[in-house]
Design a protein around this motif. Structure first.
Motif, mmCIF file in Angstrom:
data_model
loop_
_atom_site.group_PDB
_atom_site.id
_atom_site.type_symbol
_atom_site.label_atom_id
_atom_site.label_comp_id
_atom_site.label_asym_id
_atom_site.label_seq_id
_atom_site.Cartn_x
_atom_site.Cartn_y
_atom_site.Cartn_z
ATOM 1 N N ALA A 131 34.216 37.480 39.613
ATOM 2 C CA ALA A 131 34.419 38.211 40.903
ATOM 3 C C ALA A 131 36.188 38.367 40.754
ATOM 4 O O ALA A 131 37.226 38.464 39.850
ATOM 5 C CB ALA A 131 34.881 36.751 41.895
ATOM 6 N N LEU A 132 36.619 39.459 41.526
ATOM 7 C CA LEU A 132 38.002 39.932 41.669
ATOM 8 C C LEU A 132 37.898 40.441 43.130
ATOM 9 O O LEU A 132 37.286 41.431 43.519
ATOM 10 C CB LEU A 132 37.807 41.370 40.746
ATOM 11 N N ALA A 133 39.205 39.954 43.589
ATOM 12 C CA ALA A 133 39.907 40.444 44.609
ATOM 13 C C ALA A 133 41.409 40.242 44.817
ATOM 14 O O ALA A 133 41.973 39.518 44.262
ATOM 15 C CB ALA A 133 39.175 39.392 45.628
ATOM 16 N N VAL A 134 41.012 41.253 45.215
ATOM 17 C CA VAL A 134 43.276 41.511 45.527
ATOM 18 C C VAL A 134 43.042 41.449 47.371
ATOM 19 O O VAL A 134 42.641 42.410 47.926
ATOM 20 C CB VAL A 134 43.459 42.421 44.722
ATOM 21 N N ARG A 135 43.793 40.943 47.966
ATOM 22 C CA ARG A 135 44.889 41.157 49.535
ATOM 23 C C ARG A 135 44.823 42.258 49.586
ATOM 24 O O ARG A 135 44.909 43.581 49.477
ATOM 25 C CB ARG A 135 45.790 39.862 49.738
ATOM 26 N N LEU A 146 45.850 45.367 36.927
ATOM 27 C CA LEU A 146 46.290 44.537 36.216
ATOM 28 C C LEU A 146 45.151 42.854 35.519
ATOM 29 O O LEU A 146 45.647 43.113 34.371
ATOM 30 C CB LEU A 146 47.598 43.914 35.898
ATOM 31 N N LEU A 147 45.001 43.116 37.108
ATOM 32 C CA LEU A 147 43.919 42.196 36.600
ATOM 33 C C LEU A 147 42.528 42.443 35.871
ATOM 34 O O LEU A 147 42.097 41.867 34.518
ATOM 35 C CB LEU A 147 43.797 40.942 37.858
ATOM 36 N N VAL A 148 41.830 43.383 36.052
ATOM 37 C CA VAL A 148 41.067 43.740 35.286
ATOM 38 C C VAL A 148 41.597 44.099 33.563
ATOM 39 O O VAL A 148 41.086 43.276 32.523
ATOM 40 C CB VAL A 148 40.555 45.096 35.862
ATOM 41 N N THR A 149 42.824 44.846 33.327
ATOM 42 C CA THR A 149 43.277 44.969 32.417
ATOM 43 C C THR A 149 43.313 43.435 31.460
ATOM 44 O O THR A 149 43.544 43.679 30.063
ATOM 45 C CB THR A 149 44.705 45.714 32.274
ATOM 46 N N ARG A 150 44.458 42.494 31.777
ATOM 47 C CA ARG A 150 44.224 41.453 31.375
ATOM 48 C C ARG A 150 42.869 40.721 30.940
ATOM 49 O O ARG A 150 42.756 39.629 30.025
ATOM 50 C CB ARG A 150 45.482 40.720 31.977
ATOM 51 N N PHE A 151 42.136 40.966 31.839
ATOM 52 C CA PHE A 151 40.201 40.112 31.793
ATOM 53 C C PHE A 151 39.483 40.955 30.617
ATOM 54 O O PHE A 151 39.173 40.456 29.722
ATOM 55 C CB PHE A 151 39.654 40.156 32.579
ATOM 56 N N VAL A 152 40.011 41.748 30.227
ATOM 57 C CA VAL A 152 39.640 42.585 29.332
ATOM 58 C C VAL A 152 40.186 42.578 27.820
ATOM 59 O O VAL A 152 39.713 42.714 26.691
ATOM 60 C CB VAL A 152 39.395 44.348 29.430
ATOM 61 N N GLU A 153 41.325 42.028 28.088
ATOM 62 C CA GLU A 153 41.997 41.672 26.809
ATOM 63 C C GLU A 153 42.025 40.182 26.464
ATOM 64 O O GLU A 153 41.545 40.254 25.009
ATOM 65 C CB GLU A 153 43.646 41.983 26.838
#
Length: 210
Positions: A131-135, A146-153
């Motif tokens: 799940a990935l969501a931004v208001r 930023l969220l995807v990049t940190r998740f991948v790291e």
């Protein structure tokens, strides 16, 4: 936020209480990954403006969840209670979901039992961004990237060799977002609820030698 911004699928239709319980299964797992971005300048309490939830090893996560009778019972009871007060959702679930779920649960238990007897099979470690969501008022601010990049790291550090994510190909989906980030489009399918989703893949490199 999950129920509001990611309404596709059965779980969001079961309500906030069930989704919170389902999310906790990730938070409590040693293979779970959860990140939030908070607006500390919000006029009230700290407001979550974006989040990502997933696993660093999805196969191991689902196997361990299937073996954890307390966790699976809590999810089953929570789902049943949610269905009892949502008869329309219950009818749809019985028609499209219960039989496939039952077969999958039995298959997972057999797989978990075989692994316990013979040891785990060596296979590529696949991370899944569930799940990935931004208001809406924070989109195009770079928070999703930023969220995807940190998740991948994080999943790469945990040993994952590839990552997967699914998104709707409709107006509520994020097809363009994943393609701009360099994820590769994979298979496309219709869910039991009638939504059309596409899987995206990202290679993370080979697992480091022990």
């Amino acid at each position: 936020m999950h129920v509001e911004l990611l309404p596709i699928g059965l779980f969001p239709s079961l309500g906030v209480r069930f989704v919170r319980r389902w999310q906790r299964a990730f938070v409590d797992s040693r293979h779970g990954v959860g990140l939030v971005v908070i607006d500390t300048a919000a006029p009230q309490d700290d407001e979550v403006v974006g989040f990502v939830l997933g696993t660093s090893d999805h196969a191991a996560h689902t196997t361990e969840l299937a073996q954890d009778r307390r966790a699976t019972a809590a999810l089953a009871i929570g789902g049943l209670l949610a269905l009892l007060v949502r008869p329309r959702v219950a009818v749809r679930a019985l028609r499209t979901r219960i039989r496939p779920w039952t077969r999958r649960a039995l298959r997972l238990r057999r797989t978990a039992g075989a692994a316990a007897r013979t040891g785990p099979l060596l296979s590529p470690q696949v991370a899944v961004m569930t799940a990935l969501a931004v208001r809406p008022d924070w989109r195009k601010s770079g928070i999703g990237v930023l969220l995807v990049t940190r998740f991948v790291e994080l999943v790469r550090e945990a040993g994952a060799t590839s990552a997967e994510a699914q998104t709707s190909i409709g107006p509520q989906g994020a097809v363009g977002f994943y393609e701009r980030l360099g994820w590769t489009a994979g298979t496309q399918r219709h869910t039991p609820g009638g939504d059309c989703v596409r899987t995206y893949h990202l290679a993370l490199g080979a697992r480091p030698a022990p």
